[in-house]
Motif scaffolding. Structure first.
Motif, PDB file in Angstrom:
ATOM      1  N   HIS A  75       6.112   2.495   3.861  1.00 55.56           N
ATOM      2  CA  HIS A  75       6.243   1.300   3.014  1.00 55.56           C
ATOM      3  C   HIS A  75       6.748   1.621   1.602  1.00 55.56           C
ATOM      4  CE1 HIS A  75       4.166  -1.455   5.864  1.00 55.56           C
ATOM      5  NE2 HIS A  75       3.817  -0.264   6.342  1.00 55.56           N
TER       6      HIS A  75
ATOM      7  N   HIS B 152      -4.672  -2.209  12.093  1.00 53.18           N
ATOM      8  CA  HIS B 152      -3.528  -3.114  12.323  1.00 53.18           C
ATOM      9  C   HIS B 152      -3.930  -4.231  13.282  1.00 53.18           C
ATOM     10  CE1 HIS B 152      -0.550  -0.481  10.417  1.00 53.18           C
ATOM     11  NE2 HIS B 152      -1.146   0.536  11.017  1.00 53.18           N
TER      12      HIS B 152
ATOM     13  N   HIS C 184      -6.674  -2.840   5.619  1.00 55.08           N
ATOM     14  CA  HIS C 184      -5.899  -1.775   6.253  1.00 55.08           C
ATOM     15  C   HIS C 184      -6.554  -0.392   6.173  1.00 55.08           C
ATOM     16  CE1 HIS C 184      -2.508   0.213   7.905  1.00 55.08           C
ATOM     17  NE2 HIS C 184      -1.998   0.649   6.790  1.00 55.08           N
TER      18      HIS C 184
ATOM     19  N   ASP D 183       0.499  -4.196   5.894  1.00 56.79           N
ATOM     20  CA  ASP D 183      -0.190  -3.655   7.077  1.00 56.79           C
ATOM     21  C   ASP D 183      -1.622  -4.152   7.014  1.00 56.79           C
ATOM     22  OD1 ASP D 183       2.047  -2.268   7.725  1.00 56.79           O
ATOM     23  OD2 ASP D 183       1.167  -0.268   7.576  1.00 56.79           O
TER      24      ASP D 183
ATOM     25  N   HIS E 100       0.864  -1.186   0.000  1.00 57.43           N
ATOM     26  CA  HIS E 100       0.000   0.000   0.000  1.00 57.43           C
ATOM     27  C   HIS E 100       0.899   1.234   0.000  1.00 57.43           C
ATOM     28  CE1 HIS E 100       1.043  -0.456   4.223  1.00 57.43           C
ATOM     29  NE2 HIS E 100       0.470   0.683   4.535  1.00 57.43           N
TER      30      HIS E 100
ATOM     31  N   HIS F 159       1.352   3.899   2.000  1.00 57.05           N
ATOM     32  CA  HIS F 159       1.781   4.698   3.156  1.00 57.05           C
ATOM     33  C   HIS F 159       3.301   4.899   3.100  1.00 57.05           C
ATOM     34  CE1 HIS F 159      -2.008   3.829   5.777  1.00 57.05           C
ATOM     35  NE2 HIS F 159      -2.178   4.822   4.929  1.00 57.05           N
TER      36      HIS F 159
HETATM   37 ZN   LIG Z   1      -0.044   1.499   6.498  1.00 53.41          ZN
END
Ligand SMILES: [Zn+2]
Ligand SMILES: [Zn+2]
Length: 291
Positions: free
Chosen positions: A61, A226, A138, A194, A56, A58
């Motif tokens: 990451h 999470h 997530h 995540d 994803h 974010h």
């Molecule tokens: Zn995340």
């Protein structure tokens, strides 16, 4: 060494919630997520990466991506080797980092292949193995993905398992080998990205489950984004995985608190399988064996 321990042995990376998460899986030259610090840590081993799989968009990451792509253009190694980047379909943050990379890094001597990926999409790996993307849990209204490496295998059909060898040979001679065998899929490595706890069906019987375990205590979780350590241990037990690797722990916990917390849940659920932790405050590159 068992297959599950061999898989863990071939995994390295970094993970600390909100800072950075990435794992390199050497047998398939895969990078699972690309948080900050990939190129700094791996240095010329970055040329071993053929494929980047992003769970994803974010920042913790994906923020290692510009550094990785820029280092591959100029450091010591095969600067003409192509790299594939797979990412969740329609992820807006990835579209932004794509534009940033285009504008700042510009032309590189190798090909960068960007590909959107959706749940259920498969990529072939070597031998009978393949990689499959699945939806994780997530972010609301945004696709996030987990990935699993699986292998197609053959086995004797249950109805033929107690039949003597001689008779089996006769059946093969008259009806062919396909009569007595069936194919099945063995999950080797299942990476959650995540996520809240994945479905049991997704992770069933994996050799290794590599799962988000951000929280030690349920009361520390404010949004359903999470998993907790307890949830993941319950999932691993119910889905009969052979080894469990926990990552993405919150930096709010002290190391000793985490170890004791995990051990307490392992005892509560009578977990006997090997369990590993990657908590990058203290052991940045390799998993620590807890049990
Ligand atoms: Zn995340
Ligand atoms: Zn994260």
């Amino acid at each position: 060494m068992s297959l599950s321990l061999e898989i863990v042995d071939n995994l390295c990376g970094f993970s600390l919630a909100k800072y950075s998460t990435w794992f390199y899986y050497k047998p398939d030259n895969l990078l699972l997520d690309v948080g900050e610090g990939v190129s700094v840590t791996m240095r010329n081993m970055i040329f071993g990466i053929n494929t980047v799989l992003i769970s994803h968009g974010h920042a913790d990451h994906i923020s290692g991506l510009p550094g990785l792509l820029s280092s591959r253009a100029s450091s010591m190694g095969d600067t003409e080797k192509a790299i594939n980047i797979y990412y969740p379909k329609a992820d807006r943050n990835i579209a932004k980092i794509y534009r940033y990379i285009k504008e700042t890094i510009g032309k590189v001597p190798y090909e960068i292949v960007w590909k959107e990926i959706s749940p259920g999409d498969r990529l072939p790996l070597s031998g009978n193995r393949y990689l499959e993307a699945f939806a994780s849990k997530h972010i609301d209204n945004t696709l996030s993905l987990g990935y699993k490496i699986a292998e197609e295998r053959n086995r004797l059909k249950a109805c033929y398992r107690d039949i003597p060898q001689k008779e089996l040979i006769q059946i093969i001679q008259s009806k062919g080998k396909k009569e007595i065998t069936e194919t099945y899929t063995q999950n080797l490595l299942c990476f959650s990205g995540d996520s809240m706890p994945l479905d049991q069906e997704t992770v069933q019987s994996s050799e290794v489950l590599l799962h988000d375990a951000t929280f030690l205590k349920l009361e520390d979780r404010e949004e359903n984004t999470h998993a907790t350590v307890e949830e993941v241990i319950q999932l691993a037990k119910a889905s009969n995985v052979s080894a469990l690797c926990l990552f993405h722990l919150s930096a709010r916990y002290r190391y000793q608190e985490i170890i004791e917390g995990i051990q307490q849940y392992l005892a509560k659920y009578e977990m006997k399988i090997p369990v590993f932790l990657l908590y990058s405050f203290y052991s940045p590159l390799s998993f620590k064996k807890i049990q």
